[in-house]
Design a protein around this motif. Sequence first.
Motif, PDB file in Angstrom:
ATOM      1  N   ASP A 235      23.005 -32.721-101.278  1.00 32.50           N
ATOM      2  CA  ASP A 235      22.910 -34.106-101.741  1.00 32.50           C
ATOM      3  C   ASP A 235      21.744 -34.834-101.082  1.00 32.50           C
ATOM      4  O   ASP A 235      21.325 -35.888-101.546  1.00 32.50           O
ATOM      5  N   GLU A 236      21.253 -34.282 -99.982  1.00 30.14           N
ATOM      6  CA  GLU A 236      20.161 -34.910 -99.247  1.00 30.14           C
ATOM      7  C   GLU A 236      18.877 -34.152 -99.525  1.00 30.14           C
ATOM      8  O   GLU A 236      18.744 -32.976 -99.184  1.00 30.14           O
ATOM      9  N   VAL A 237      17.918 -34.835-100.149  1.00 29.89           N
ATOM     10  CA  VAL A 237      16.688 -34.167-100.546  1.00 29.89           C
ATOM     11  C   VAL A 237      15.884 -33.753 -99.316  1.00 29.89           C
ATOM     12  O   VAL A 237      15.691 -34.526 -98.402  1.00 29.89           O
ATOM     13  N   GLY A 238      15.420 -32.494 -99.329  1.00 27.72           N
ATOM     14  CA  GLY A 238      14.565 -32.022 -98.257  1.00 27.72           C
ATOM     15  C   GLY A 238      15.295 -31.626 -96.996  1.00 27.72           C
ATOM     16  O   GLY A 238      14.665 -31.302 -95.992  1.00 27.72           O
ATOM     17  N   ALA A 239      16.623 -31.658 -97.010  1.00 27.24           N
ATOM     18  CA  ALA A 239      17.405 -31.296 -95.829  1.00 27.24           C
ATOM     19  C   ALA A 239      18.539 -30.370 -96.248  1.00 27.24           C
ATOM     20  O   ALA A 239      19.051 -30.453 -97.356  1.00 27.24           O
ATOM     21  N   VAL A 240      18.924 -29.486 -95.328  1.00 32.53           N
ATOM     22  CA  VAL A 240      19.976 -28.526 -95.621  1.00 32.53           C
ATOM     23  C   VAL A 240      20.869 -28.407 -94.403  1.00 32.53           C
ATOM     24  O   VAL A 240      20.417 -28.518 -93.267  1.00 32.53           O
ATOM     25  N   GLU A 241      22.166 -28.211 -94.656  1.00 35.34           N
ATOM     26  CA  GLU A 241      23.137 -28.102 -93.569  1.00 35.34           C
ATOM     27  C   GLU A 241      23.097 -26.688 -93.003  1.00 35.34           C
ATOM     28  O   GLU A 241      23.317 -25.710 -93.717  1.00 35.34           O
ATOM     29  N   ALA A 242      22.798 -26.590 -91.703  1.00 30.58           N
ATOM     30  CA  ALA A 242      22.454 -25.303 -91.102  1.00 30.58           C
ATOM     31  C   ALA A 242      23.606 -24.310 -91.076  1.00 30.58           C
ATOM     32  O   ALA A 242      23.418 -23.128 -91.358  1.00 30.58           O
ATOM     33  N   SER A 243      24.800 -24.762 -90.708  1.00 31.31           N
ATOM     34  CA  SER A 243      25.896 -23.799 -90.546  1.00 31.31           C
ATOM     35  C   SER A 243      26.232 -23.101 -91.862  1.00 31.31           C
ATOM     36  O   SER A 243      26.540 -21.906 -91.887  1.00 31.31           O
ATOM     37  N   SER A 244      26.126 -23.833 -92.995  1.00 28.65           N
ATOM     38  CA  SER A 244      26.475 -23.229 -94.288  1.00 28.65           C
ATOM     39  C   SER A 244      25.426 -22.210 -94.724  1.00 28.65           C
ATOM     40  O   SER A 244      25.763 -21.109 -95.162  1.00 28.65           O
ATOM     41  N   TYR A 245      24.134 -22.564 -94.594  1.00 21.65           N
ATOM     42  CA  TYR A 245      23.138 -21.619 -95.091  1.00 21.65           C
ATOM     43  C   TYR A 245      22.975 -20.436 -94.136  1.00 21.65           C
ATOM     44  O   TYR A 245      22.737 -19.311 -94.575  1.00 21.65           O
ATOM     45  N   LEU A 246      23.155 -20.650 -92.818  1.00 20.28           N
ATOM     46  CA  LEU A 246      23.077 -19.518 -91.894  1.00 20.28           C
ATOM     47  C   LEU A 246      24.255 -18.561 -92.099  1.00 20.28           C
ATOM     48  O   LEU A 246      24.095 -17.339 -92.005  1.00 20.28           O
ATOM     49  N   SER A 247      25.426 -19.133 -92.386  1.00 22.82           N
ATOM     50  CA  SER A 247      26.586 -18.274 -92.686  1.00 22.82           C
ATOM     51  C   SER A 247      26.307 -17.400 -93.894  1.00 22.82           C
ATOM     52  O   SER A 247      26.682 -16.220 -93.945  1.00 22.82           O
ATOM     53  N   GLN A 248      25.637 -17.996 -94.897  1.00 24.84           N
ATOM     54  CA  GLN A 248      25.308 -17.230 -96.106  1.00 24.84           C
ATOM     55  C   GLN A 248      24.254 -16.161 -95.812  1.00 24.84           C
ATOM     56  O   GLN A 248      24.330 -15.040 -96.326  1.00 24.84           O
ATOM     57  N   VAL A 249      23.263 -16.507 -94.986  1.00 23.05           N
ATOM     58  CA  VAL A 249      22.250 -15.527 -94.585  1.00 23.05           C
ATOM     59  C   VAL A 249      22.907 -14.352 -93.869  1.00 23.05           C
ATOM     60  O   VAL A 249      22.630 -13.175 -94.149  1.00 23.05           O
ATOM     61  N   ILE A 250      23.817 -14.670 -92.933  1.00 22.65           N
ATOM     62  CA  ILE A 250      24.481 -13.626 -92.147  1.00 22.65           C
ATOM     63  C   ILE A 250      25.369 -12.757 -93.039  1.00 22.65           C
ATOM     64  O   ILE A 250      25.420 -11.532 -92.881  1.00 22.65           O
ATOM     65  N   ALA A 281      16.028 -19.560 -90.402  1.00 21.96           N
ATOM     66  CA  ALA A 281      16.738 -18.515 -91.145  1.00 21.96           C
ATOM     67  C   ALA A 281      16.068 -17.160 -90.951  1.00 21.96           C
ATOM     68  O   ALA A 281      16.742 -16.133 -90.786  1.00 21.96           O
ATOM     69  N   LEU A 282      14.742 -17.158 -90.946  1.00 24.66           N
ATOM     70  CA  LEU A 282      14.021 -15.902 -90.749  1.00 24.66           C
ATOM     71  C   LEU A 282      14.201 -15.371 -89.331  1.00 24.66           C
ATOM     72  O   LEU A 282      14.290 -14.150 -89.126  1.00 24.66           O
ATOM     73  N   VAL A 283      14.241 -16.265 -88.336  1.00 24.29           N
ATOM     74  CA  VAL A 283      14.492 -15.847 -86.953  1.00 24.29           C
ATOM     75  C   VAL A 283      15.860 -15.181 -86.849  1.00 24.29           C
ATOM     76  O   VAL A 283      16.006 -14.109 -86.242  1.00 24.29           O
ATOM     77  N   VAL A 284      16.879 -15.819 -87.460  1.00 19.85           N
ATOM     78  CA  VAL A 284      18.226 -15.240 -87.437  1.00 19.85           C
ATOM     79  C   VAL A 284      18.219 -13.872 -88.114  1.00 19.85           C
ATOM     80  O   VAL A 284      18.819 -12.913 -87.616  1.00 19.85           O
ATOM     81  N   ASN A 285      17.535 -13.782 -89.236  1.00 17.78           N
ATOM     82  CA  ASN A 285      17.458 -12.503 -89.939  1.00 17.78           C
ATOM     83  C   ASN A 285      16.865 -11.420 -89.044  1.00 17.78           C
ATOM     84  O   ASN A 285      17.394 -10.297 -88.965  1.00 17.78           O
ATOM     85  N   GLU A 286      15.758 -11.718 -88.356  1.00 18.83           N
ATOM     86  CA  GLU A 286      15.102 -10.716 -87.513  1.00 18.83           C
ATOM     87  C   GLU A 286      15.980 -10.326 -86.334  1.00 18.83           C
ATOM     88  O   GLU A 286      16.098  -9.139 -85.990  1.00 18.83           O
ATOM     89  N   LEU A 287      16.609 -11.316 -85.697  1.00 15.16           N
ATOM     90  CA  LEU A 287      17.440 -11.011 -84.526  1.00 15.16           C
ATOM     91  C   LEU A 287      18.646 -10.158 -84.899  1.00 15.16           C
ATOM     92  O   LEU A 287      19.004  -9.213 -84.184  1.00 15.16           O
ATOM     93  N   LEU A 288      19.280 -10.484 -86.025  1.00 16.06           N
ATOM     94  CA  LEU A 288      20.455  -9.708 -86.429  1.00 16.06           C
ATOM     95  C   LEU A 288      20.055  -8.309 -86.901  1.00 16.06           C
ATOM     96  O   LEU A 288      20.768  -7.322 -86.626  1.00 16.06           O
ATOM     97  N   THR A 289      18.939  -8.215 -87.609  1.00 15.67           N
ATOM     98  CA  THR A 289      18.471  -6.898 -88.038  1.00 15.67           C
ATOM     99  C   THR A 289      18.171  -6.016 -86.828  1.00 15.67           C
ATOM    100  O   THR A 289      18.528  -4.828 -86.796  1.00 15.67           O
ATOM    101  N   ASN A 290      17.519  -6.601 -85.806  1.00 20.00           N
ATOM    102  CA  ASN A 290      17.224  -5.844 -84.584  1.00 20.00           C
ATOM    103  C   ASN A 290      18.505  -5.423 -83.869  1.00 20.00           C
ATOM    104  O   ASN A 290      18.609  -4.303 -83.358  1.00 20.00           O
ATOM    105  N   ALA A 291      19.498  -6.342 -83.837  1.00 20.68           N
ATOM    106  CA  ALA A 291      20.758  -6.020 -83.161  1.00 20.68           C
ATOM    107  C   ALA A 291      21.452  -4.845 -83.844  1.00 20.68           C
ATOM    108  O   ALA A 291      21.952  -3.930 -83.185  1.00 20.68           O
ATOM    109  N   LEU A 292      21.471  -4.875 -85.177  1.00 20.42           N
ATOM    110  CA  LEU A 292      22.132  -3.787 -85.903  1.00 20.42           C
ATOM    111  C   LEU A 292      21.359  -2.475 -85.776  1.00 20.42           C
ATOM    112  O   LEU A 292      21.947  -1.394 -85.743  1.00 20.42           O
ATOM    113  N   LYS A 293      20.036  -2.597 -85.682  1.00 21.30           N
ATOM    114  CA  LYS A 293      19.208  -1.396 -85.659  1.00 21.30           C
ATOM    115  C   LYS A 293      19.189  -0.747 -84.273  1.00 21.30           C
ATOM    116  O   LYS A 293      19.229   0.497 -84.168  1.00 21.30           O
ATOM    117  N   TYR A 294      19.132  -1.579 -83.221  1.00 20.31           N
ATOM    118  CA  TYR A 294      18.917  -1.025 -81.884  1.00 20.31           C
ATOM    119  C   TYR A 294      20.152  -1.116 -80.982  1.00 20.31           C
ATOM    120  O   TYR A 294      20.347  -0.255 -80.129  1.00 20.31           O
TER     121      TYR A 294
END
Length: 377
Positions: A235-250, A281-294
């Motif tokens: 509902d807010e232009v140009g802003a996104v709620e972090a916990s919801s989109y990070l949960s979806q990324v994860i 979001a990209l930082v979270v993606n890289e950190l989780l990918t590294n955790a799963l890989k290594y």
Amino acid sequence: MLMPSYTDPAGSLERLSALRSYGILDIPRESDFDELVELAAQICDAPISVVNLIEDHRQWFKAEVGLGIRETPLDVSICRHVLLQPGITIISDLRDDPRMCANPLVTGDSGLRFYAGCLLETPEGHGIGTLCILDRSPRILTARQQTALKTLANQVMAQMELRRSLQQKTKLLEQKELLLKEVNHRTKNNLQLIVGLIQLQVRQLSDHDARAALMDTSRRIMSISTVHERLYQSDEVGAVEASSYLSQVIAGIQATAPHEALFELDLDSVNLSMDSAIPLALVVNELLTNALKYAYPSESQGTVKVGLKLEHAKLTLTVEDAGQGLPKGFDHRKTKSLGMKIIATLCRQLDAEFTFSDNQPGVKCVVELSVPARTGD
């Protein structure tokens, strides 16, 4: 001899369009206008004061003192006759005016006798109504009272112009919001199309390293796509709620993980701008990918904890596992790993500090940044 034709100014389509452009008809009373008619009545020592707007079939009172009604039919309107007369019109005794003498508001024993109205004129020159005062006894207005009435009429128009300007800006903002939502929606769809093409390519490859590299790229693109999807839904232009989109990324990372993994999330509700949301979001993606890989390279189940905390405009992201730990002599500033280089680049973009520490067992990464964020509703 032909009599000159008379065109009723109240029916002018241009004038009516100008009046309706203010979006003021049939709305509740407002103190800004009520105070002006009260002041006009006091200064002019009159029992009746009105902000009167003339439509094609009625006169509607935006504000009034002494009448107790909000509108009357146009055929009994006194103000309709002065729509072509700029400035102040004064009629000391309405019974002596041939336009008004038969008006039912005038003919009665206690009818109206005195009228003084200042035209409410738009910047384009359209008369849309008056600020007027009325009395039940014939009288005059002093020069000072006439000046005051004209000044108050100017204030009425200033209020109406402010209202129209705000409405126009609101409409432009709404159009911009719709446009931005459509851009985010289309961007999300295009990114998902690219992911689909990458995954088709993956199926054609037999080389394990190439397949893994393309899957990593696919997850990065999906992380960006997720932010645009949330921006489209927000509902807010140009802003996104972090916990919801990070949960979806994860959740997306978990669905494509090479083996079963558990994620424990502790995410504050934080609204982030697009400039912060996508790199994070990209930082979270890289950190989780590294955790799963290594951290958990075998088929054994592992747990990764993800935290996001906002305190005093400082946002802290933590990702930790209980896996194999850091390699001996590990220094993220010297590593040649593509994932680490991506994390370092994104953190520079976020103006963030990041550290890796040995959890014994496992690894903990902390990313800290200052953001203009507020807790979600």
